[in-house]
Design a protein around this motif. Structure first.
Motif, PDB file in Angstrom:
ATOM      1  N   SER A  76      -5.509  -3.689  -3.324  1.00 16.70           N
ATOM      2  CA  SER A  76      -6.230  -4.759  -4.023  1.00 16.70           C
ATOM      3  C   SER A  76      -5.543  -5.116  -5.343  1.00 16.70           C
ATOM      4  O   SER A  76      -5.724  -6.215  -5.848  1.00 16.70           O
ATOM      5  N   SER A  77      -4.725  -4.201  -5.889  1.00 19.01           N
ATOM      6  CA  SER A  77      -3.996  -4.497  -7.128  1.00 19.01           C
ATOM      7  C   SER A  77      -2.599  -5.061  -6.857  1.00 19.01           C
ATOM      8  O   SER A  77      -1.838  -5.298  -7.793  1.00 19.01           O
ATOM      9  N   GLY A  78      -2.230  -5.255  -5.569  1.00 20.60           N
ATOM     10  CA  GLY A  78      -0.940  -5.840  -5.220  1.00 20.60           C
ATOM     11  C   GLY A  78       0.154  -4.830  -4.888  1.00 20.60           C
ATOM     12  O   GLY A  78       1.289  -5.240  -4.630  1.00 20.60           O
ATOM     13  N   ARG A  79      -0.154  -3.546  -4.891  1.00 21.73           N
ATOM     14  CA  ARG A  79       0.868  -2.543  -4.545  1.00 21.73           C
ATOM     15  C   ARG A  79       1.245  -2.647  -3.077  1.00 21.73           C
ATOM     16  O   ARG A  79       0.425  -2.956  -2.229  1.00 21.73           O
ATOM     17  N   ARG A  80       2.503  -2.351  -2.803  1.00 22.20           N
ATOM     18  CA  ARG A  80       3.032  -2.338  -1.441  1.00 22.20           C
ATOM     19  C   ARG A  80       3.850  -1.065  -1.260  1.00 22.20           C
ATOM     20  O   ARG A  80       4.151  -0.364  -2.223  1.00 22.20           O
TER      21      ARG A  80
END
Length: 173
Positions: free
Chosen positions: A89-93
């Motif tokens: 949800s925070s954009g981490r991949r």
């Protein structure tokens, strides 16, 4: 449990458990530590452990050689196919881990690693509390050593027994 001497494990020593998918050298077991089981894991090209989660275990991975794609976060959506496409949800991949990279995985955190390269990778791996991962590796070897295709029902029962919820498939070349 009380010890009066420390444990010394020289390079190249430790009990080895080997499957077609990976080679695990036991360095420190529950016999010698209340804190964690410690392993050296060789990850062959093409191996993908698959995303999974533990409710009780905490893990630490330290890349020694080679490169691994790694993930350690809760995705927005747990799709059952390819964890490499997940996003938090925070954009981490997922990221490419190189030698010296440390990954810490708290209980309840989905995580995965894969070797997408053509050369083996090696990592230092700790699992706490001991000895669940030790027993898991030993019993998995027994299942895989029976010859023929792997008994998926037996592997799933083993994962359940040792607090491993598999979220995406394990794969290897």
């Amino acid at each position: 449990m009380t010890w009066t001497e420390g444990l010394y494990v020289p390079p190249g020593h430790g009990r080895v458990v080997e499957t077609p998918a990976q080679r695990v050298t036991f360095k420190v077991t529950g016999t010698h530590s209340r804190m964690a089981s410690t392993f050296e894991v060789e990850v062959p090209p093409g191996f993908d452990v698959g995303a999974h989660v533990h409710t009780r275990s905490e893990e630490l991975f330290y890349v020694l050689e080679g490169e691994l794609d790694v993930l350690a976060f809760e995705p927005r959506i747990r799709t059952p196919d390819n964890w490499k496409k997940w996003e938090s949800s925070s954009g981490r991949r997922a990221v490419r881990a190189t030698p010296g990279t440390v990954i810490v995985v708290p209980p309840g955190c989905p995580h995965a690693f894969a070797n997408p390269t053509d050369t083996p990778a090696k990592m230092f791996f700790q699992a706490s509390p001991p000895p669940d991962h030790e027993r898991y590796f030993e019993e998995l070897l027994e299942i895989l050593g029976n010859g023929g295709p792997p008994d998926q029902e037996a592997i799933e029962a083993l994962r359940t027994k040792y607090d491993i919820e598999q979220l995406t498939p394990l794969r290897h070349r």
